[in-house]
Design an enzyme around this catalytic site. Structure first.
Site, PDB file in Angstrom:
ATOM      1  N   HIS A 307       0.844  -1.195   0.000  1.00 48.00           N
ATOM      2  CA  HIS A 307       0.000   0.000   0.000  1.00 48.00           C
ATOM      3  C   HIS A 307       0.875   1.238   0.000  1.00 48.00           C
ATOM      4  O   HIS A 307       1.938   1.233   0.607  1.00 48.00           O
ATOM      5  CB  HIS A 307      -0.903   0.009   1.248  1.00 48.00           C
ATOM      6  CG  HIS A 307      -2.057   0.929   1.108  1.00 48.00           C
ATOM      7  ND1 HIS A 307      -1.979   2.262   1.402  1.00 48.00           N
ATOM      8  CD2 HIS A 307      -3.316   0.703   0.655  1.00 48.00           C
ATOM      9  CE1 HIS A 307      -3.147   2.815   1.150  1.00 48.00           C
ATOM     10  NE2 HIS A 307      -3.979   1.907   0.702  1.00 48.00           N
ATOM     11  N   ASP A 365      -7.937  -5.579   0.294  1.00 48.63           N
ATOM     12  CA  ASP A 365      -8.428  -6.446  -0.776  1.00 48.63           C
ATOM     13  C   ASP A 365      -8.015  -7.902  -0.623  1.00 48.63           C
ATOM     14  O   ASP A 365      -8.460  -8.764  -1.373  1.00 48.63           O
ATOM     15  CB  ASP A 365      -7.915  -5.938  -2.143  1.00 48.63           C
ATOM     16  CG  ASP A 365      -8.531  -4.599  -2.483  1.00 48.63           C
ATOM     17  OD1 ASP A 365      -9.725  -4.433  -2.221  1.00 48.63           O
ATOM     18  OD2 ASP A 365      -7.813  -3.721  -2.992  1.00 48.63           O
TER      19      ASP A 365
HETATM   20  N1  CMC Z   1       4.126  -7.532  -4.742  1.00 45.20           N
HETATM   21  C1  CMC Z   1       5.457  -7.491  -4.948  1.00 45.20           C
HETATM   22  N2  CMC Z   1       6.210  -6.367  -4.845  1.00 45.20           N
HETATM   23  C2  CMC Z   1       5.560  -5.231  -4.517  1.00 45.20           C
HETATM   24  C3  CMC Z   1       4.173  -5.200  -4.292  1.00 45.20           C
HETATM   25  C4  CMC Z   1       3.461  -6.409  -4.418  1.00 45.20           C
HETATM   26  N3  CMC Z   1       2.135  -6.442  -4.213  1.00 45.20           N
HETATM   27  N4  CMC Z   1       3.790  -3.951  -3.978  1.00 45.20           N
HETATM   28  C5  CMC Z   1       4.908  -3.206  -4.017  1.00 45.20           C
HETATM   29  N5  CMC Z   1       5.974  -3.966  -4.335  1.00 45.20           N
HETATM   30  C6  CMC Z   1       7.377  -3.526  -4.421  1.00 45.20           C
HETATM   31  C7  CMC Z   1       7.641  -2.758  -5.711  1.00 45.20           C
HETATM   32  O1  CMC Z   1       8.084  -3.586  -6.724  1.00 45.20           O
HETATM   33  C8  CMC Z   1       8.676  -1.752  -5.256  1.00 45.20           C
HETATM   34  O2  CMC Z   1       9.908  -2.383  -5.217  1.00 45.20           O
HETATM   35  P1  CMC Z   1      11.268  -1.516  -5.520  1.00 45.20           P
HETATM   36  O3  CMC Z   1      11.332  -0.461  -4.470  1.00 45.20           O
HETATM   37  O4  CMC Z   1      12.350  -2.535  -5.421  1.00 45.20           O
HETATM   38  O5  CMC Z   1      11.096  -0.959  -6.903  1.00 45.20           O
HETATM   39  C9  CMC Z   1       8.282  -1.448  -3.809  1.00 45.20           C
HETATM   40  O6  CMC Z   1       7.565  -2.609  -3.344  1.00 45.20           O
HETATM   41  C10 CMC Z   1       7.400  -0.221  -3.666  1.00 45.20           C
HETATM   42  O7  CMC Z   1       6.313  -0.358  -4.567  1.00 45.20           O
HETATM   43  P2  CMC Z   1       5.676   0.846  -5.383  1.00 45.20           P
HETATM   44  O8  CMC Z   1       4.945   0.299  -6.549  1.00 45.20           O
HETATM   45  O9  CMC Z   1       6.713   1.893  -5.623  1.00 45.20           O
HETATM   46  O10 CMC Z   1       4.663   1.391  -4.273  1.00 45.20           O
HETATM   47  P3  CMC Z   1       3.386   2.268  -4.536  1.00 45.20           P
HETATM   48  O11 CMC Z   1       3.122   2.949  -3.259  1.00 45.20           O
HETATM   49  O12 CMC Z   1       3.551   3.085  -5.758  1.00 45.20           O
HETATM   50  O13 CMC Z   1       2.254   1.166  -4.846  1.00 45.20           O
HETATM   51  C11 CMC Z   1       0.471  -0.355  -4.619  1.00 45.20           C
HETATM   52  C12 CMC Z   1       1.285   0.757  -3.943  1.00 45.20           C
HETATM   53  C13 CMC Z   1      -0.750  -0.674  -3.760  1.00 45.20           C
HETATM   54  C14 CMC Z   1      -0.029   0.115  -5.992  1.00 45.20           C
HETATM   55  C15 CMC Z   1       1.354  -1.620  -4.770  1.00 45.20           C
HETATM   56  O14 CMC Z   1       1.757  -2.078  -3.500  1.00 45.20           O
HETATM   57  C16 CMC Z   1       0.650  -2.738  -5.546  1.00 45.20           C
HETATM   58  O15 CMC Z   1       0.689  -2.747  -6.783  1.00 45.20           O
HETATM   59  N6  CMC Z   1       0.016  -3.710  -4.811  1.00 45.20           N
HETATM   60  C17 CMC Z   1      -0.758  -4.752  -5.473  1.00 45.20           C
HETATM   61  C18 CMC Z   1      -2.126  -4.221  -5.883  1.00 45.20           C
HETATM   62  C19 CMC Z   1      -3.045  -4.017  -4.698  1.00 45.20           C
HETATM   63  O16 CMC Z   1      -3.202  -4.888  -3.850  1.00 45.20           O
HETATM   64  N7  CMC Z   1      -3.727  -2.864  -4.670  1.00 45.20           N
HETATM   65  C20 CMC Z   1      -4.722  -2.527  -3.649  1.00 45.20           C
HETATM   66  C21 CMC Z   1      -4.290  -1.416  -2.767  1.00 45.20           C
HETATM   67  S1  CMC Z   1      -5.330  -1.222  -1.303  1.00 45.20           S
HETATM   68  C22 CMC Z   1      -6.908  -0.876  -1.893  1.00 45.20           C
HETATM   69  C23 CMC Z   1      -7.013   0.256  -2.840  1.00 45.20           C
HETATM   70  O17 CMC Z   1      -6.245   1.236  -2.793  1.00 45.20           O
HETATM   71  O18 CMC Z   1      -7.891   0.221  -3.673  1.00 45.20           O
END
Ligand code: CMC
Length: 430
Positions: A307, A365
């Protein structure tokens, strides 16, 4: 009065003063509103990781502690003691309602649950196999055509009516989108039922036989609504605010929010998560998927994990996990293989260095899909259910923005890295 704190920015031998704004909770905020005028520079923050886009009194998240408050009240207390419409009142008006206020609010919402009869024709224009989210974006956008008498945003009474219409009709619209997709007749709302029971009835009843809503399932449904009701300035809420900042009507703004929510990084994650858990299928395949999630080249992420704000347990996920256990026990499917995979996946991921170091925890989720699936919803309905729940928060945030006398159209700037001015070349000379 506390002295105004100032941060100083030095640039090219000059210094600029940036006032420091103090919130009631959370990190201080640097006020850069005058920076461009004074220093001729923009700030750069794609994804808004360090930018507060507005001030708000509605919802507070402490991502490090894993804390979520609606108007100051912890989500765990609300999930245990309150219900969705009471939380809706709280989010909209700022305080918990008295008994009379609650009854009046509930009565008004209930009276607005039917949709214009002509909307039935509108639904029939969609392809039968359309995703319910696609139908919802279209139908909610079309509400401004059906309810044109509540689109004047300068009139507080019209704003109020639009809010009631949206909160009351979104469950009806979501249920209609579902019924349409499975070829069953639409079921009219029943005003003798509470908000969640009415939704379950509209989704699962058929004219041919009686359908009795199981109270414990209605309670679990209501809790899912409440847990999703608001989450401060997330992507879809920011979309609603941005759309609304131009003066667009609330139905158009909420349709924009629904469109944004659909993406798998946001509300679409609940569908994607259950599909992933099913694909994993058995506990022995978990390590393979964990490795894939850690491999940047795979393009795969563990859905329902991570998140932007929470760097600790998402408090909603904890409540959701308890609910999943309760619902599955109630339905006699405690040994649900998907729940077993989910629990084991959570355990293994939380012991893995990759997930520990990046502070990736289960989010809301992760368990919600398991509950919805057990209740009988297809995965395509998971995000529509999120959308109808979040409608309350979108409206509360939209109303807060519209009544702010300092409202300005949202208009970010950019770091332009394209071609500089050049002369047009005639087609024969290219
Ligand atoms: N699985 C594997 N690696 C992950 C994941 C994951 N679910 N989420 C983040 N990472 C890694 C990512 O690759 C990155 O690594 P690095 O720093 O080495 O490049 C690091 O963690 C930070 O990730 P980010 O994408 O820069 O973080 P963000 O804050 O931009 O993204 C997020 C947040 C929710 C989009 C992301 O964690 C994600 O894609 N999660 C899976 C989708 C999900 O479950 N979404 C629902 C969110 S909660 C409900 C809602 O908001 O609707």
């Amino acid at each position: 009065m506390a002295e105004q704190r100032i941060a100083t920015l030095s640039l090219d031998g000059k210094s600029y003063e940036l006032p420091v704004m103090s919130p009631t909770a959370g990190p201080d905020v640097l006020d850069i509103r005058k920076l461009y005028g004074q220093a001729d520079v923009f700030t750069y923050d794609p994804g808004f990781t360090s930018t507060a886009s507005c001030d708000s009194t509605i919802t507070y998240i402490d991502g490090d502690k894993g804390e979520l408050l609606y108007r100051g009240y912890p989500i765990e207390q609300l999930a245990e003691k309150s219900h969705h419409l009471e939380a809706a009142y709280l989010l909209l008006y700022g305080e918990l309602p008295t008994e009379t206020q609650m009854n009046d609010f509930e009565r008004t919402v209930t009276r607005h649950t039917m949709v214009h009869e002509q909307m039935h024709n509108f639904f029939r224009g969609f392809r039968r196999d359309a995703h319910p989210m696609a139908t919802m974006v279209g139908v909610v956008g079309a509400m401004s055509a059906f309810y044109h008498d509540s689109t004047d945003i300068s009139d507080p009474r019209q704003r109020e009516i639009a809010a009631f219409r949206l909160i009351a009709k979104l469950p009806t619209i979501a249920a209609m989108a579902y019924k349409y997709s499975i070829g069953q007749p639409f079921v009219y709302p029943r005003n003798d039922l509470d908000y969640a029971s009415n939704f379950l009835h509209m989704c699962f009843a058929v004219p041919a036989e009686e359908y009795k809503v199981e109270p414990a399932l209605a309670k679990a449904m209501d809790r899912i609504f409440l847990l999703h009701a608001d989450h401060e300035q997330n992507a879809s809420t920011s979309t609603v605010r941005l759309a609304g900042s131009s003066g667009a009507n609330p139905f158009a703004c909420i349709a924009a929010g629904i469109a944004c929510l659909w993406g798998p990084a946001h509300g679409g994650a609940n569908q994607a998560c259950l599909e992933m858990l099913r694909e994993i299928g058995t506990v022995d395949r978990i390590p393979e998927f964990i490795e894939k999630a850690k491999d940047k080249n795979s393009g795969f992420r563990l859905m329902g994990f991570g998140h932007r704000v929470y760097k600790n347990f998402d408090p909603r996920a904890k409540v959701m996990k308890e609910s999943a256990d309760e619902v599955l026990e109630l339905l006699g499917v405690e040994n649900n293989p998907t729940l077993q995979v989910a629990k084991e996946l959570e355990r293994i991921a939380l012991e893995d260095d990759y997930f520990i170091s990046k502070k990736l925890y289960p989010n809301v989720d992760f368990y919600s899909g398991i509950i919805l699936d057990a209740m009988g919803f297809p995965t395509s309905m998971f995000t529509p259910i999120f959308a109808l729940s979040r409608t309350v928060g979108w409206i509360a945030q939209w109303r807060e923005m519209i009544s702010d006398p300092q409202l300005k159209i949202g208009r970010p700037r950019q770091l332009y890295v394209g071609a500089t001015q050049r002369d047009y070349v005639d087609v024969g000379q290219r």
